[in-house]
Motif scaffolding. Structure first.
Motif, PDB file in Angstrom:
ATOM      1  N   ARG A  70       0.845  -1.190   0.000  1.00  0.00           N
ATOM      2  CA  ARG A  70       0.000   0.000   0.000  1.00  0.00           C
ATOM      3  C   ARG A  70       0.883   1.244   0.000  1.00  0.00           C
ATOM      4  NH1 ARG A  70      -5.382  -1.202  -0.927  1.00  0.00           N
ATOM      5  NH2 ARG A  70      -5.905  -3.186   0.039  1.00  0.00           N
ATOM      6  N   LYS A  71       0.298   2.388  -0.315  1.00  0.00           N
ATOM      7  CA  LYS A  71       1.100   3.613  -0.459  1.00  0.00           C
ATOM      8  C   LYS A  71       1.638   4.147   0.860  1.00  0.00           C
ATOM      9  CE  LYS A  71      -0.882   5.294  -4.759  1.00  0.00           C
ATOM     10  NZ  LYS A  71      -2.226   4.674  -4.922  1.00  0.00           N
ATOM     11  N   ARG A  72       0.925   3.940   1.913  1.00  0.00           N
ATOM     12  CA  ARG A  72       1.358   4.335   3.270  1.00  0.00           C
ATOM     13  C   ARG A  72       1.670   5.822   3.404  1.00  0.00           C
ATOM     14  NH1 ARG A  72       5.794   0.043   4.808  1.00  0.00           N
ATOM     15  NH2 ARG A  72       5.740  -0.612   2.638  1.00  0.00           N
ATOM     16  N   VAL A  73       0.816   6.666   2.884  1.00  0.00           N
ATOM     17  CA  VAL A  73       0.977   8.111   3.056  1.00  0.00           C
ATOM     18  C   VAL A  73       0.293   8.491   4.367  1.00  0.00           C
ATOM     19  CG1 VAL A  73       0.453  10.389   2.107  1.00  0.00           C
ATOM     20  CG2 VAL A  73       0.924   8.453   0.557  1.00  0.00           C
ATOM     21  N   VAL A  74       1.083   8.893   5.356  1.00  0.00           N
ATOM     22  CA  VAL A  74       0.495   9.219   6.651  1.00  0.00           C
ATOM     23  C   VAL A  74       0.454  10.738   6.822  1.00  0.00           C
ATOM     24  CG1 VAL A  74       0.695   8.967   9.146  1.00  0.00           C
ATOM     25  CG2 VAL A  74       1.241   7.035   7.650  1.00  0.00           C
ATOM     26  N   ILE A  75      -0.753  11.255   7.067  1.00  0.00           N
ATOM     27  CA  ILE A  75      -0.948  12.705   7.160  1.00  0.00           C
ATOM     28  C   ILE A  75      -1.103  13.109   8.615  1.00  0.00           C
ATOM     29  CG2 ILE A  75      -2.402  14.633   6.420  1.00  0.00           C
ATOM     30  CD1 ILE A  75      -3.412  12.702   4.128  1.00  0.00           C
ATOM     31  N   GLU A  76      -0.255  14.047   9.063  1.00  0.00           N
ATOM     32  CA  GLU A  76      -0.364  14.564  10.432  1.00  0.00           C
ATOM     33  C   GLU A  76      -0.576  16.061  10.367  1.00  0.00           C
ATOM     34  OE1 GLU A  76       2.404  12.675  13.477  1.00  0.00           O
ATOM     35  OE2 GLU A  76       3.376  12.110  11.588  1.00  0.00           O
ATOM     36  N   ALA A  89      -6.417  13.694  -1.774  1.00  0.00           N
ATOM     37  CA  ALA A  89      -5.865  12.405  -2.193  1.00  0.00           C
ATOM     38  C   ALA A  89      -6.966  11.475  -2.672  1.00  0.00           C
ATOM     39  CB  ALA A  89      -5.102  11.767  -1.027  1.00  0.00           C
ATOM     40  N   LEU A 109      -6.363  14.805   2.888  1.00  0.00           N
ATOM     41  CA  LEU A 109      -6.934  13.465   2.667  1.00  0.00           C
ATOM     42  C   LEU A 109      -7.973  13.505   1.553  1.00  0.00           C
ATOM     43  CD1 LEU A 109      -7.358  10.482   3.469  1.00  0.00           C
ATOM     44  CD2 LEU A 109      -9.068  11.265   5.122  1.00  0.00           C
ATOM     45  N   ALA A 126      -5.295  18.474   7.634  1.00  0.00           N
ATOM     46  CA  ALA A 126      -5.087  17.052   7.375  1.00  0.00           C
ATOM     47  C   ALA A 126      -6.249  16.470   6.580  1.00  0.00           C
ATOM     48  CB  ALA A 126      -4.923  16.303   8.699  1.00  0.00           C
TER      49      ALA A 126
END
Ligand SMILES: Cc1cc2nc3c(=O)[nH]c(=O)nc-3n(C[C@H](O)[C@H](O)[C@H](O)COP(=O)(O)OP(=O)(O)OC[C@H]3O[C@@H](n4cnc5c(N)ncnc54)[C@H](O)[C@@H]3O)c2cc1C
Lengths: 315, 253
Positions: B227-233, B246, B243, B239
């Motif tokens: 999976r792409k694993r884009v983590v938004i903080e 995306a 999201l 945020a």
């Protein structure tokens, strides 16, 4: 080649099994067994060669297994596909003994290769995919819902009434508590908002419902929410011991992302997670994740989605 | 008259400890610790609970290698009275397991209740309950989320995908349980020590007669889906907006 028999108590799955049987062999006769006196028009147009109707037989595992075994005996075959539902897996175990052949459940793929029947299934909590094989002419394989798509444009098959000796029933039904028949089948949903233990109380499901509404999504959950807390029905439980889904979008809210849950969403398109613990395993198994409190993130997401919708409509 | 119970117990690799080579998907089982298959704890707990009414003993029955003794001792510590291990040299397919267990169960007569889990956490075939019901000609209440005794009968709620079905069967009977049926007890130190003194008898699987195995595992892969694993903080509003962008790009909203 001897005929391939198919059976599932689930009408849709029964049609999908016919498609799988055709993939095993385009030329073998495919006989779809159905129990009871219900409507068989959909099954008869699923691409099978014949529908074998066993009238008067109740679709409970012990009766189903003996009826299918009897049809197998009459047609001199030991090639059987059943549905990998809970009842279907009990039927598979029984049929394996009745027909004296190996069985495999939870299969997502099936095919003949060099005379052996090959199946694909998961093991170890969904962590491992396994390829296994059985003799090409003697097997009971239970296939998962939606592993195959029903065939379109097939000619209508004839219906044969099959008489089998009345099966002994050792388990009697006292009552049935059903889900409303309208409960949406998650295995067909395009978008799923799924919720886990991050939700503090049942009333807060309203928050999840508003998000699902804004996204035109169906609602699923992790095992604790249905099995232990009973906040949602068993039909919503996603994962190894629940259902496997393949939506275009899977949005996991307050779900930690344990192996057994992930086993249910391997085939999902885009996986999105909302979780306040940056170290939650779901963040290594999603495409996009927001680190934050769902009680802040979800309302904000609903608001921005509604605003975007409003813009689209030109308000 | 007291009625004895047999509970099936499996020792499995701990799936959370599997080591997977990310490049090849190959799995190294050599260092993976074993554990009692998770749902078996629920089957043991249910057997112990029902023992209070049935009055007889609870015997655990395991098919496996010597490594299984670890899980068997745990069950004995939980309160199982005695244990039987049918010793095999390795993994047994479900069909052969059914045949072996049928023979082992005959030796454990008399019993009136056979309990097991809905499936094991390693292979999760869920085949055994149906196989044993068919081999033994006994009623089966599969996927039970509750069980109770009512005279000489067992009443259970079967938890199915779209419905809960309450069913009744006369003893002797078989039931397979789901994990929400109970909360398994955790043995005390004293019980763990006491378990070492309980009877564990071992039978060689070969002595029960060999069964042909038609099922063969060809290959295994631990390659997960990437999976792409884009983590938004960051601040919530920002945020969420990222999201949404995306998701829009992906064409899923
Ligand atoms: C054999 C076996 C089979 C199983 N089968 C299944 C199955 O089919 N399906 C399944 O789902 N499980 C299954 N399980 C259970 C599984 O192992 C996990 O226990 C379960 O999935 C955990 O559910 P959860 O993520 O909702 O809860 P938890 O693991 O408790 O996670 C809750 C998450 O919510 C987050 N959170 C808490 N508060 C907030 C907040 N305010 N905002 C945002 N995030 C928050 C936490 O950080 C945490 O990550 C199975 C287990 C076994 C042993």
């Amino acid at each position: 080649m001897t005929p391939i028999l198919t059976y599932s108590e689930d009408g849709e799955l029964a049609c999908e099994l016919v498609a799988a049987a055709r993939e095993i062999s385009p030329s073998a006769e495919v006989a779809a067994v159905v129990l009871g006196d219900g409507d068989v028009s959909s099954l008869s147009e699923s691409g099978c060669d014949v529908v074998c109707r066993v009238a008067g037989a109740a679709p409970v595992p012990e009766v189903a297994a003996s009826a299918v075994a009897e049809v197998a005996r009459q047609r001199a075959t030991r090639m059987v596909l059943v549905g990998s539902t809970k009842d279907g897996k009990e039927v598979a175990g029984r049929l394996s003994v009745l027909l004296g052949c190996p069985a495999a459940t939870e299969c997502s793929r099936v095919g003949l290769e060099s005379g052996r029947l090959r199946v694909e299934r998961m093991a170890f909590g969904g962590r491992v995919s396994t390829v296994a094989s059985m003799p090409g002419d003697s097997f009971v394989v239970a296939l998962r819902p939606r592993a195959y798509a029903r065939l379109g444009g097939a000619a209508k098959a004839g219906v044969t009434e099959v008489v089998v000796p009345a099966a002994r029933r050792s388990v009697s039904v006292e009552s049935v508590a059903g889900q409303p028949p309208s409960a949406l089948d998650l295995t067909r949903a395009d978008r799923i908002v799924s919720v886990g233990r991050g939700l503090k109380k049942k009333e807060d499901l309203e928050l999840i419902r508003s998000l699902a509404g804004a996204m035109d999504a169906s609602i699923g959950c992790s095992r604790p929410l249905s099995a232990d807390l009973g906040w949602l029905g068993e039909e919503s439980h996603i994962g190894l011991t629940g259902i496997q889904v393949k939506p275009k979008l899977y949005l996991a809210v307050g779900i930690s992302g344990q192996l057994q849950h992930l086993a249910g969403i391997r085939d999902a398109g885009v996986v999105v997670a909302i979780n306040n613990d940056k170290t939650a395993p779901i963040f290594s198994s999603c495409d996009y994740g927001v680190v934050g409190d769902l009680y802040q993130v979800v309302p904000e997401l609903v608001a921005q989605l509604s605003a975007a919708k409003g813009r689209e409509k030109g308000y | 008259m007291p009625t004895n119970t047999v509970v099936l117990l499996k020792h499995v690799y701990d799936e959370s400890q599997l080591k997977v080579d990310p490049a090849t998907g190959g799995i190294d089982f050599s260092a993976v610790p074993g554990k009692m298959s998770s749902f078996d704890r629920n089957a043991v707990e249910e057997a112990l609970r029902l023992r209070q009414q049935l009055g007889g003993t609870v015997t655990s029955l395991t098919l496996g290698t010597d490594a299984a003794v670890k899980s068997i001792r745990e069950a004995l510590a939980m309160g199982v009275d005695r244990a039987v291990l049918v010793r095999t040299s390795g993994e047994t397919d479900a069909y052969a397991a059914g045949a072996l267990l049928e023979k082992a169960l005959a030796r454990l007569q008399p019993w009136g209740l056979l309990l097991c889990a809905e499936g094991s956490t390693d292979t999760y075939t869920s085949l055994l309950p149906g196989m044993l019901a068919q081999r033994l000609g006994l009623p089966l209440i599969s996927y039970a989320r509750s069980l109770k005794l009512d005279g000489g009968a067992l009443v259970g709620e079967r938890s199915l995908e779209r419905k809960t079905v309450t069913v009744r069967a006369a003893l002797p009977a078989i039931a397979s349980v789901v994990s929400e049926i109970n909360e398994p007890r955790i043995p005390t130190l004293l019980q763990i020590m006491g378990a070492a003194k309980k009877e564990l008898s071992v039978t060689q699987a070969e002595s029960l007669g060999v069964t042909e195995q038609g099922y063969r595992t060809e290959s295994m892969s631990g390659k997960g889906r990437e999976r792409k694993r884009v983590v938004i903080e960051g601040p919530v509003q920002e945020a969420v907006s990222r999201l949404l962008d995306a998701m829009t790009r992906e064409g899923v909203v």
